[in-house]
Design a protein around this motif. Structure first.
Motif, PDB file in Angstrom:
ATOM      1  N   GLY A  21      -2.146   6.185   6.608  1.00 27.22           N
ATOM      2  CA  GLY A  21      -1.699   4.799   6.427  1.00 27.22           C
ATOM      3  C   GLY A  21      -1.988   3.908   7.626  1.00 27.22           C
ATOM      4  O   GLY A  21      -1.383   2.845   7.776  1.00 27.22           O
ATOM      5  N   ASN A  25      -6.129  11.649   8.532  1.00 28.98           N
ATOM      6  CA  ASN A  25      -6.777  10.843   7.489  1.00 28.98           C
ATOM      7  C   ASN A  25      -5.781  10.572   6.356  1.00 28.98           C
ATOM      8  O   ASN A  25      -5.026  11.448   5.972  1.00 28.98           O
ATOM      9  CB  ASN A  25      -7.997  11.576   6.906  1.00 28.98           C
ATOM     10  N   GLY A  26      -5.808   9.350   5.878  1.00 27.45           N
ATOM     11  CA  GLY A  26      -4.958   8.985   4.746  1.00 27.45           C
ATOM     12  C   GLY A  26      -3.497   8.746   5.120  1.00 27.45           C
ATOM     13  O   GLY A  26      -2.645   8.575   4.246  1.00 27.45           O
ATOM     14  N   GLU A  54      -4.216  -4.225  -5.549  1.00 27.40           N
ATOM     15  CA  GLU A  54      -4.188  -2.888  -4.922  1.00 27.40           C
ATOM     16  C   GLU A  54      -3.257  -2.851  -3.721  1.00 27.40           C
ATOM     17  O   GLU A  54      -2.885  -1.774  -3.255  1.00 27.40           O
ATOM     18  CB  GLU A  54      -5.591  -2.469  -4.457  1.00 27.40           C
ATOM     19  N   LEU A  55      -2.901  -4.026  -3.202  1.00 25.09           N
ATOM     20  CA  LEU A  55      -2.037  -4.050  -2.018  1.00 25.09           C
ATOM     21  C   LEU A  55      -0.596  -3.676  -2.364  1.00 25.09           C
ATOM     22  O   LEU A  55       0.168  -3.254  -1.514  1.00 25.09           O
ATOM     23  CB  LEU A  55      -2.059  -5.447  -1.378  1.00 25.09           C
ATOM     24  N   ASN A  99      -3.943   0.744   6.486  1.00 32.77           N
ATOM     25  CA  ASN A  99      -3.024  -0.123   5.736  1.00 32.77           C
ATOM     26  C   ASN A  99      -2.274  -1.062   6.682  1.00 32.77           C
ATOM     27  O   ASN A  99      -1.983  -2.206   6.332  1.00 32.77           O
ATOM     28  CB  ASN A  99      -2.018   0.725   4.950  1.00 32.77           C
ATOM     29  N   ARG A 111       0.847  -1.213   0.000  1.00 31.00           N
ATOM     30  CA  ARG A 111       0.000   0.000   0.000  1.00 31.00           C
ATOM     31  C   ARG A 111       0.881   1.262   0.000  1.00 31.00           C
ATOM     32  O   ARG A 111       1.733   1.392  -0.840  1.00 31.00           O
ATOM     33  CB  ARG A 111      -0.962  -0.009   1.197  1.00 31.00           C
ATOM     34  N   SER A 112       0.698   2.153   0.997  1.00 32.57           N
ATOM     35  CA  SER A 112       1.451   3.412   0.980  1.00 32.57           C
ATOM     36  C   SER A 112       2.873   3.267   1.541  1.00 32.57           C
ATOM     37  O   SER A 112       3.644   4.219   1.511  1.00 32.57           O
ATOM     38  CB  SER A 112       0.685   4.469   1.778  1.00 32.57           C
ATOM     39  N   ARG A 149     -10.307  -5.536   2.535  1.00 30.76           N
ATOM     40  CA  ARG A 149     -10.808  -4.425   1.728  1.00 30.76           C
ATOM     41  C   ARG A 149     -10.913  -4.738   0.246  1.00 30.76           C
ATOM     42  O   ARG A 149     -11.641  -4.094  -0.474  1.00 30.76           O
ATOM     43  CB  ARG A 149      -9.872  -3.220   1.880  1.00 30.76           C
TER      44      ARG A 149
END
Ligand code: ATP
Length: 353
Positions: A36, A33-34, A60-61, A39, A13-14, A54
């Motif tokens: 991680g 928010n956002g 997407e991972l 994640n 992810r991120s 999710r």
């Protein structure tokens, strides 16, 4: 004491690279928010069952622009420590290790610890479309029964290949070739879903009894025979019609679970509050079942869900999940609640990972 003592992520992810150490049984990831936070919960869940809560595909991972991700965790097994490691490519090819040993069977890898996840989307289990209810049961049963996970994977793989063949007129024989696999697995899936629906019904009813006189029932609806020979005949019989429609028109992918509160269908007649509470009780029932049945330690992953609950249900939620061996929470800020006084806070900063 921490069950998961260390977590490492690479291109997940991120996270280009991340390493976290945990020393407490109650860990809170805080940050904007956002940043991680979810994640991280997702990576722990993935290590427990090799699935995401999710996404279905897994692509997407992988961090955007990268070709695969790696996860590592150090788990306290009481007398010894275990290192779990997995690597997965964008194409979905996966390798797993426990310590230095390469583990080839998923069912062997996922025996190390169990995880139950609470996310805001849980309210869809009672109020949303039937796919949310199937997903709820599938995630729970897979957590407890490796055989179910295998049956589910084999069924859905065969179904998607049959559907692809049904789209082309001249491929009836190819479609037929996948039918035995579906016919063996569909009845197994139906049977387990029915058994667990009953267990969940009992567990939710027990919790509801604390609140007063509400009767809760689950009715499982399937549209196919529940033995392999008859199932195969059904697929054969339906094939010409299904070729015209380009897909398989019956099977576990269409099962419905009706939740009835005092005899009325919850998703049509329930209030917003009732839908939210029953969804929460369903998840707590899942936790209780997993905790009781699993031989392995159980982790609970909570993604910012308590904001919507009233005091009574908040107390019930924290009381129930405190039975887990380790709890991970995400919040934008550490809540001023008694139970978080001794928690380990880990601040996640945006754009730092
Ligand atoms: N495959 C990926 N590659 C790179 N970045 C990704 C990937 N998937 C998600 N992200 C990024 O991860 C971030 C979301 O992380 P996450 O859902 O963990 O946030 P969060 O801290 O839980 O936020 P919130 O408090 O809003 O729920 C987003 O910035 C998103 O763009």
């Amino acid at each position: 004491m921490a069950l998961i003592e260390q977590l490492e992520l690479a291109n997940f992810r991120s996270y280009a690279a991340g390493r976290f150490r945990f020393s407490s049984s109650r860990v809170v990831f805080t940050g904007p928010n956002g940043a991680g936070k979810t994640n991280l919960l997702e990576s722990i869940y993935f290590l427990s069952i090799l699935r995401s809560f999710r996404t279905v595909s897994g692509r997407e991972l992988v961090r955007i622009g990268e070709r695969g991700f790696e996860l590592k965790a150090r788990v306290d097994k009481g007398a010894y420590h275990e290192e779990l490691r997995l690597a997965q490519t964008l194409a979905g090819k996966r390798e797993t290790w426990i310590g230095a040993n390469r583990i080839r069977r998923s069912s062997e890898f996922i025996r190390e610890f169990r995880a139950v996840v609470f996310v805001p989307e849980d309210r869809n289990i009672s109020g949303g479309s039937s796919s949310f209810r199937r997903r709820f049961f599938d995630m729970m049963i897979s957590t407890l029964d490796g055989g179910y996970l295998t049956a589910l994977n084999n069924y859905y793989r065969a179904l998607s290949q049959r559907n692809r063949a049904l789209k082309q007129k001249e491929q009836a024989a190819v479609a037929a070739a996948f039918e035995p696999e579906m016919a063996v697995n569909a009845p197994l899936i139906a049977r387990q879903r029915r058994i667990y629906a009953k267990l969940i019904e009992e567990e939710v009813s027990r919790m509801l009894a604390e609140d007063g006189n509400l009767e809760f029932r689950i009715v499982c609806r399937t549209d196919y025979p529940e033995n392999a020979a008859e199932y195969r005949e059904m697929l054969e019989r339906n094939r010409p019609k299904e070729q015209l429609r380009s897909c398989t028109l019956s099977g576990p992918q269409l099962d419905e679970f009706d939740f009835l509160l005092n005899g009325k269908l919850l998703r049509y007649y329930g209030s917003t509050g009732q839908i939210r509470i029953i969804s929460l009780l369903l998840k707590l029932a899942e936790f209780n079942l997993v905790k009781r049945a699993a031989k392995e330690p159980v982790a609970v992953l909570v993604d910012d869900v308590t904001g919507e609950l009233d005091e009574l249900n908040k107390a019930r939620f924290f009381r129930t999940i405190s039975g887990a061996d380790q709890q991970f929470f995400t919040f934008t800020e550490l809540p001023e609640l008694e139970i978080f006084r001794d928690a380990e806070e880990i601040k996640i900063e945006k754009n730092k990972n």
